[in-house]
Design an enzyme around this catalytic site. Structure first.
Site, PDB file in Angstrom:
ATOM      1  N   HIS A 164      65.604  69.415  97.478  1.00 38.60           N
ATOM      2  CA  HIS A 164      65.920  70.476  98.428  1.00 38.60           C
ATOM      3  C   HIS A 164      67.333  70.234  98.957  1.00 38.60           C
ATOM      4  O   HIS A 164      67.832  69.105  98.942  1.00 38.60           O
ATOM      5  CB  HIS A 164      64.946  70.477  99.591  1.00 38.60           C
ATOM      6  CG  HIS A 164      63.556  70.881  99.210  1.00 38.60           C
ATOM      7  ND1 HIS A 164      62.616  71.238 100.152  1.00 38.60           N
ATOM      8  CD2 HIS A 164      62.943  71.001  98.001  1.00 38.60           C
ATOM      9  CE1 HIS A 164      61.485  71.561  99.542  1.00 38.60           C
ATOM     10  NE2 HIS A 164      61.660  71.414  98.239  1.00 38.60           N
TER      11      HIS A 164
ATOM     12  N   GLU B 215      68.590  69.997 101.921  1.00 42.96           N
ATOM     13  CA  GLU B 215      68.724  69.001 102.996  1.00 42.96           C
ATOM     14  C   GLU B 215      68.600  67.583 102.462  1.00 42.96           C
ATOM     15  O   GLU B 215      69.349  66.687 102.881  1.00 42.96           O
ATOM     16  CB  GLU B 215      67.651  69.230 104.072  1.00 42.96           C
ATOM     17  CG  GLU B 215      67.666  70.602 104.693  1.00 42.96           C
ATOM     18  CD  GLU B 215      66.774  71.619 103.983  1.00 42.96           C
ATOM     19  OE1 GLU B 215      66.353  72.572 104.659  1.00 42.96           O
ATOM     20  OE2 GLU B 215      66.502  71.474 102.782  1.00 42.96           O
TER      21      GLU B 215
END
Length: 164
Positions: free
Chosen positions: A51, A53
């Site tokens: 992802h 992040e």
């Protein structure tokens, strides 16, 4: 000031979209400098943890030589999921700034409150809604294109199944 960094995250979200990924981008800022960047890459990397992040956290930790990112602010176009929210806490990130809420999977406000839970040993300051309209539109347009692309295939399958 948040708008400047969020625009960097939005640019990464556009890169993710161009690569066929869900358009989410993230940057990690320390002392006024981007030290980590990430864009959704789960499909391209065959990695369910890739992802935006997580990739930004990994890049920043490598750049700074430390897994603790205590003075960092993460800018993400979409509210982090439970996995990413947990990673922000584990990294001791100081602040999270995000654009759009994720009403289905949000781990910070929409479904869970992991990042600033009093049950954990660290709490992340949360700022939400920065460039929210732009972040929401990017996601809505992406998913609408996905749905339109699937319609002809579904219609063709339906026609074949209804043949005598």
């Amino acid at each position: 000031m948040h708008d400047i960094w969020m625009r960097e995250a939005v640019a990464l979200a556009h890169e993710a979209e161009a690569a066929g990924e869900v358009p989410v981008g993230a940057v990690l800022v320390v002392a006024g400098e981007i030290v980590g960047r990430g864009r959704n890459s789960a499909i391209g990397l065959n990695d369910p943890t890739a992802h935006a992040e997580i990739l930004a956290l990994r890049a920043a930790a490598a750049a700074l030589g430390n897994y603790r990112l205590e003075r960092a602010t993460v800018y993400a176009t979409l509210e982090p999921c439970a996995m990413c929210a947990g990673a922000l806490v584990a990294a001791r990130v100081e602040r999270l700034v995000f654009g759009a809420r994720d009403l289905r999977f949000g781990g910070v406000r929409s479904k869970f409150r992991i990042a600033d839970s009093e049950l954990l040993n660290h709490r992340v300051e949360i700022v939400e809604g920065v460039l929210a309209v732009e972040c929401v539109e990017l996601l809505q347009q992406f998913f609408e294109r996905q749905r339109r692309a699937r319609r002809p295939a579904m219609e063709a399958r339906s026609t074949v199944e209804n043949q005598p």
